[in-house]
Design a protein around this motif. Structure first.
Motif, PDB file in Angstrom:
ATOM      1  N   ASN A 185      14.126 -30.716  10.241  1.00 60.77           N
ATOM      2  CA  ASN A 185      15.302 -31.215  10.747  1.00 60.77           C
ATOM      3  C   ASN A 185      15.499 -32.651  10.058  1.00 60.77           C
ATOM      4  O   ASN A 185      16.676 -32.992   9.773  1.00 60.77           O
ATOM      5  CB  ASN A 185      15.034 -31.118  12.275  1.00 60.77           C
ATOM      6  CG  ASN A 185      16.534 -31.772  12.942  1.00 60.77           C
ATOM      7  OD1 ASN A 185      17.359 -31.159  12.707  1.00 60.77           O
ATOM      8  ND2 ASN A 185      16.278 -32.884  13.477  1.00 60.77           N
TER       9      ASN A 185
ATOM     10  N   THR B 152      16.609 -32.426   6.594  1.00 59.80           N
ATOM     11  CA  THR B 152      18.147 -32.006   6.196  1.00 59.80           C
ATOM     12  C   THR B 152      19.099 -32.401   6.998  1.00 59.80           C
ATOM     13  O   THR B 152      20.375 -32.000   6.959  1.00 59.80           O
ATOM     14  CB  THR B 152      17.890 -30.303   6.583  1.00 59.80           C
ATOM     15  OG1 THR B 152      17.518 -30.235   7.968  1.00 59.80           O
ATOM     16  CG2 THR B 152      17.202 -29.663   5.479  1.00 59.80           C
ATOM     17  N   ARG B 153      18.655 -33.451   7.660  1.00 60.14           N
ATOM     18  CA  ARG B 153      19.753 -34.202   8.587  1.00 60.14           C
ATOM     19  C   ARG B 153      20.727 -34.865   7.687  1.00 60.14           C
ATOM     20  O   ARG B 153      20.567 -35.332   6.699  1.00 60.14           O
ATOM     21  CB  ARG B 153      19.056 -35.251   9.587  1.00 60.14           C
ATOM     22  CG  ARG B 153      19.875 -36.019  10.592  1.00 60.14           C
ATOM     23  CD  ARG B 153      19.049 -37.019  11.233  1.00 60.14           C
ATOM     24  NE  ARG B 153      17.940 -36.131  11.967  1.00 60.14           N
ATOM     25  CZ  ARG B 153      17.050 -36.919  12.552  1.00 60.14           C
ATOM     26  NH1 ARG B 153      16.829 -38.167  12.328  1.00 60.14           N
ATOM     27  NH2 ARG B 153      16.037 -36.105  13.146  1.00 60.14           N
TER      28      ARG B 153
ATOM     29  N   TYR C  29      18.630 -26.304  -0.259  1.00 61.62           N
ATOM     30  CA  TYR C  29      19.349 -25.187   0.326  1.00 61.62           C
ATOM     31  C   TYR C  29      18.346 -24.412   0.821  1.00 61.62           C
ATOM     32  O   TYR C  29      18.312 -23.854   2.154  1.00 61.62           O
ATOM     33  CB  TYR C  29      20.016 -24.322  -0.737  1.00 61.62           C
ATOM     34  CG  TYR C  29      20.414 -23.185  -0.311  1.00 61.62           C
ATOM     35  CD1 TYR C  29      21.419 -22.708   0.522  1.00 61.62           C
ATOM     36  CD2 TYR C  29      19.667 -21.869  -0.693  1.00 61.62           C
ATOM     37  CE1 TYR C  29      21.862 -21.393   0.912  1.00 61.62           C
ATOM     38  CE2 TYR C  29      19.799 -20.394   0.021  1.00 61.62           C
ATOM     39  CZ  TYR C  29      21.071 -20.331   0.601  1.00 61.62           C
ATOM     40  OH  TYR C  29      21.289 -19.105   1.087  1.00 61.62           O
TER      41      TYR C  29
ATOM     42  N   GLU D  24      15.441 -25.292   2.183  1.00 59.27           N
ATOM     43  CA  GLU D  24      14.872 -26.115   3.454  1.00 59.27           C
ATOM     44  C   GLU D  24      15.953 -25.931   4.619  1.00 59.27           C
ATOM     45  O   GLU D  24      15.400 -25.781   5.642  1.00 59.27           O
ATOM     46  CB  GLU D  24      14.565 -27.536   3.165  1.00 59.27           C
ATOM     47  CG  GLU D  24      13.739 -28.059   2.270  1.00 59.27           C
ATOM     48  CD  GLU D  24      13.487 -29.361   1.881  1.00 59.27           C
ATOM     49  OE1 GLU D  24      12.304 -29.837   1.856  1.00 59.27           O
ATOM     50  OE2 GLU D  24      14.546 -29.987   1.672  1.00 59.27           O
ATOM     51  N   ARG D  25      17.084 -25.888   4.432  1.00 64.65           N
ATOM     52  CA  ARG D  25      18.158 -25.742   5.401  1.00 64.65           C
ATOM     53  C   ARG D  25      17.952 -24.243   5.920  1.00 64.65           C
ATOM     54  O   ARG D  25      18.026 -23.906   7.219  1.00 64.65           O
ATOM     55  CB  ARG D  25      19.399 -25.948   4.808  1.00 64.65           C
ATOM     56  CG  ARG D  25      19.807 -27.388   4.718  1.00 64.65           C
ATOM     57  CD  ARG D  25      21.340 -27.697   4.492  1.00 64.65           C
ATOM     58  NE  ARG D  25      21.732 -27.038   3.247  1.00 64.65           N
ATOM     59  CZ  ARG D  25      21.703 -27.540   2.071  1.00 64.65           C
ATOM     60  NH1 ARG D  25      21.406 -28.945   1.999  1.00 64.65           N
ATOM     61  NH2 ARG D  25      22.389 -27.166   1.007  1.00 64.65           N
TER      62      ARG D  25
END
Length: 236
Positions: free
Chosen positions: A135, A138-139, A145, A147-148
């Motif tokens: 989180n 990727t904030r 991509y 990781e999201r």
């Protein structure tokens, strides 16, 4: 013929003053075979789930249930004629009799439950190091991509696991007050949709237990307990 319910042939049939589905006053009757009876009326030419007809269907079943065990039919159950109803009673008589014995003195309660999604997601991030790490990476649109995607999959698994555990805990707390329970697929925002078969003598106790459970879990949870109801979920 419109079929409302199946009872024992000795069941009191206090049908006076009840409205039929379709509004034909005084047209209720019974089809009897052996020790069973089906309560029927002529089916309306166009059967639709209008509010008044749904109310008539439920009112008749509740009148019957007040005097003993009933196998309630769902709204819209039709048969070609009395002979077809009598054949069904003959062919399925043993099963109907067994189900009536199991439902004797019972009613149904349905419980639906949801949990505030923000509260649940916050719990996942607080308790999962990997979710918290992904989180943070990727904030604000950062991170790769992959990781999201990994974060979304991890959160989805955690949410499903926690909701399943919570559903099991809720059912366990109430199951001791019921003869049986059956779970159905919950709606999108719910984590639980379960029906309990409860002895009528324990209906108040069960209601109080459900209310107490809702208070104990707090405002982040939405518990919706309905009942007593005709035991539709257990009559099949």
């Amino acid at each position: 013929m419109y079929v409302y319910a199946i009872t024992s042939a000795e069941h009191p049939l206090r049908l006076d003053g009840l409205r039929t589905v379709g509004g034909l006053a005084g047209s209720l009757s019974t089809v009897v075979h052996g020790g069973l009876a089906a309560v029927v009326s002529p089916a309306p030419p166009e059967l639709r789930p209008k509010r008044r007809d749904l109310a008539a269907h439920q009112a008749l079943q509740e009148r019957l249930m007040a005097d003993g065990a009933v196998l309630p039919m769902r709204f819209g159950m039709l048969a070609p004629d009395d002979a077809a109803v009598r054949t069904a009673l003959e062919e399925n008589g043993a099963e109907y009799t067994r189900r009536l014995a199991e439902l004797h003195g019972t009613t149904e309660f349905n419980l639906k439950a949801a949990r505030a999604q923000d509260d649940l997601l916050r719990e996942v991030l607080d308790e999962s190091d990997e979710a918290r790490r992904l989180n943070e990476r990727t904030r604000d649109g950062n991170g790769t991509y992959e990781e999201r995607v990994a974060l979304g999959e991890l959160v989805a698994r955690q949410v499903d696991a926690r909701q399943r555990l919570l559903a099991d805990q809720v059912v366990l707390q109430l199951s001791g007050l019921a003869r049986a329970q059956v779970e159905a697929a919950p709606a999108k925002d719910d984590f639980l949709n379960v029906s309990f078969l409860v002895e009528r003598a324990r209906a108040r106790e069960f209601t109080e237990a459900g209310q107490r459970l809702a208070r104990d879990y707090g405002e982040a949870y939405d518990f919706r307990l309905r009942g007593p109801l005709p035991p539709y979920s257990f009559a099949a």
